[in-house]
Design an enzyme around this catalytic site. Structure first.
Site, PDB file in Angstrom:
ATOM      1  N   GLY A 169      84.991  66.617  28.509  1.00 22.08           N
ATOM      2  CA  GLY A 169      85.608  65.481  29.188  1.00 22.08           C
ATOM      3  C   GLY A 169      84.580  64.597  29.853  1.00 22.08           C
ATOM      4  N   ALA A 170      83.432  64.471  29.195  1.00 23.93           N
ATOM      5  CA  ALA A 170      82.285  63.812  29.819  1.00 23.93           C
ATOM      6  C   ALA A 170      81.825  62.570  29.078  1.00 23.93           C
ATOM      7  CB  ALA A 170      81.129  64.809  29.925  1.00 23.93           C
ATOM      8  N   GLY A 171      82.538  62.171  28.022  1.00 26.66           N
ATOM      9  CA  GLY A 171      82.163  60.978  27.281  1.00 26.66           C
ATOM     10  C   GLY A 171      80.985  61.159  26.353  1.00 26.66           C
ATOM     11  N   LEU A 172      80.660  62.417  26.030  1.00 27.29           N
ATOM     12  CA  LEU A 172      79.484  62.710  25.202  1.00 27.29           C
ATOM     13  C   LEU A 172      79.844  63.171  23.788  1.00 27.29           C
ATOM     14  CD1 LEU A 172      77.331  64.562  27.899  1.00 27.29           C
ATOM     15  CD2 LEU A 172      77.062  62.212  27.091  1.00 27.29           C
ATOM     16  N   ASP A 207      86.086  60.363  17.159  1.00 27.22           N
ATOM     17  CA  ASP A 207      84.616  60.361  17.223  1.00 27.22           C
ATOM     18  C   ASP A 207      83.955  61.253  16.183  1.00 27.22           C
ATOM     19  OD1 ASP A 207      84.860  58.706  19.394  1.00 27.22           O
ATOM     20  OD2 ASP A 207      84.248  60.187  20.883  1.00 27.22           O
ATOM     21  N   LYS A 234      76.366  62.367  22.027  1.00 31.06           N
ATOM     22  CA  LYS A 234      76.093  60.943  21.794  1.00 31.06           C
ATOM     23  C   LYS A 234      76.347  60.196  23.095  1.00 31.06           C
ATOM     24  CE  LYS A 234      80.576  59.575  21.929  1.00 31.06           C
ATOM     25  NZ  LYS A 234      81.109  58.795  23.085  1.00 31.06           N
ATOM     26  N   GLY A 239      81.044  66.006  22.673  1.00 29.71           N
ATOM     27  CA  GLY A 239      80.616  67.358  22.326  1.00 29.71           C
ATOM     28  C   GLY A 239      81.575  68.091  21.403  1.00 29.71           C
ATOM     29  N   GLY A 240      82.876  68.014  21.682  1.00 31.27           N
ATOM     30  CA  GLY A 240      83.850  68.669  20.812  1.00 31.27           C
ATOM     31  C   GLY A 240      83.872  68.067  19.421  1.00 31.27           C
ATOM     32  N   SER A 241      83.770  66.756  19.358  1.00 29.72           N
ATOM     33  CA  SER A 241      83.735  66.078  18.056  1.00 29.72           C
ATOM     34  C   SER A 241      82.509  66.500  17.253  1.00 29.72           C
ATOM     35  CB  SER A 241      83.727  64.563  18.259  1.00 29.72           C
ATOM     36  OG  SER A 241      84.908  64.133  18.894  1.00 29.72           O
TER      37      SER A 241
END
Length: 269
Positions: A92-95, A132, A8, A97-99
């Site tokens: 750690g990129a603000g996207l 998130d 996102k 991904g883990g969430s």
């Protein structure tokens, strides 16, 4: 079962206040994009998880997909499974991904084993895993507030716009990002700002993390300015991480412009 957790972006992000529980209340528009991981879940004799692609730090037992499985299994009869995660969304990129991986684990388990978990309960599980995560149960453009896990419908239509995401490989932890921010209400209501044409968002739709993180990592601001130089209608940092995105009217191929970095580009839906 094979699913594809997507990333996102944050379109605008205001850090409104610090909460008594140590988290922060925010205001942001979360918008799904097509950069995806691949997550496969199959029934097995014993539980296991394996990873490919981008290296994931930490112990396997602490992985958020494992936590999602354990959370669901406390209330529903689940057999052991094998989870295989191909990680392509930068960390750690603000996207988010883990969430996304966690939320898609919940959805996949529900579908694969016909658990009948209600939509609201899936949201509840996701909220317990991370701020998130619940968004990815919805997975549609949404105005998010509270910790980022409370939702309101928003009419932001970017369908057929072209997006370019540039990740320079700088890992920014949530703790690092919030350390430089002084919470305060946004100068304008983000919901009203997003009613403007995309070309009018520049200078108005802001990410509060940019001020301190651009000062610490000037490369991030350089990427944002280059996206504008290449004709972006709007460019911004996503979330609290290092990915910078640009939204364009027409298809662009900027892989050579940003050849030193990870780049994903495609059509918004």
């Amino acid at each position: 079962m094979l699913v594809f957790p997507n990333a996102k972006i944050n379109i605008g992000l205001h850090i409104v206040e610090k909460r008594p529980d140590g988290f922060h209340n925010i205001e942001s528009c979360f918008y799904p994009v097509g950069w995806k991981d691949a997550l496969e879940i199959t029934e097995a004799d014993q539980f296991s998880i394996e990873f490919d692609g981008i290296a994931i730090p930490g112990n396997q037992s602490d992985n958020i997909c494992v936590k999602a499985y354990e959370l669901v299994s406390r209330e529903y009869p689940l057999p052991p499974v094998k989870i295989h995660l191909l990680k392509t969304i930068p960390i750690g990129a603000g996207l988010g991904g883990g969430s996304a991986d966690a939320a898609f684990t919940i959805k996949a388990l529900n579908y694969l084993f016909k658990l009948g978990i209600s939509f609201e309960k899936q949201l509840s599980y996701a909220r317990r895993l991370g701020s998130d995560c619940a968004f990815f149960i919805l997975n549609r453009p949404t105005y998010c507030f509270g910790k980022g896990d409370q939702f309101e419908s928003i009419d932001v239509v970017l369908r057929e716009k072209w997006i370019v995401l540039v990740n320079p490989g700088i890992h920014i932890s949530t703790i690092e990002a919030y350390a430089g921010v002084e919470p305060k209400p946004g100068e304008s209501d983000l919901r009203n700002l997003l009613k403007l044409p995309v070309a009018q968002w520049k200078g108005k739709v802001k990410n509060d993390f940019e001020a301190t993180l651009f000062a610490k990592y000037p490369l991030l601001e350089e990427i944002k300015e280059e996206l504008y130089e290449q004709g972006a209608l709007y460019a911004s940092m996503s979330g609290s991480g290092s990915t910078i995105f640009g939204i364009f009217d027409q298809e662009q191929d900027l892989t050579e412009v940003f050849r030193e970095f990870r780049v994903w580009q495609g059509i918004l839906s």
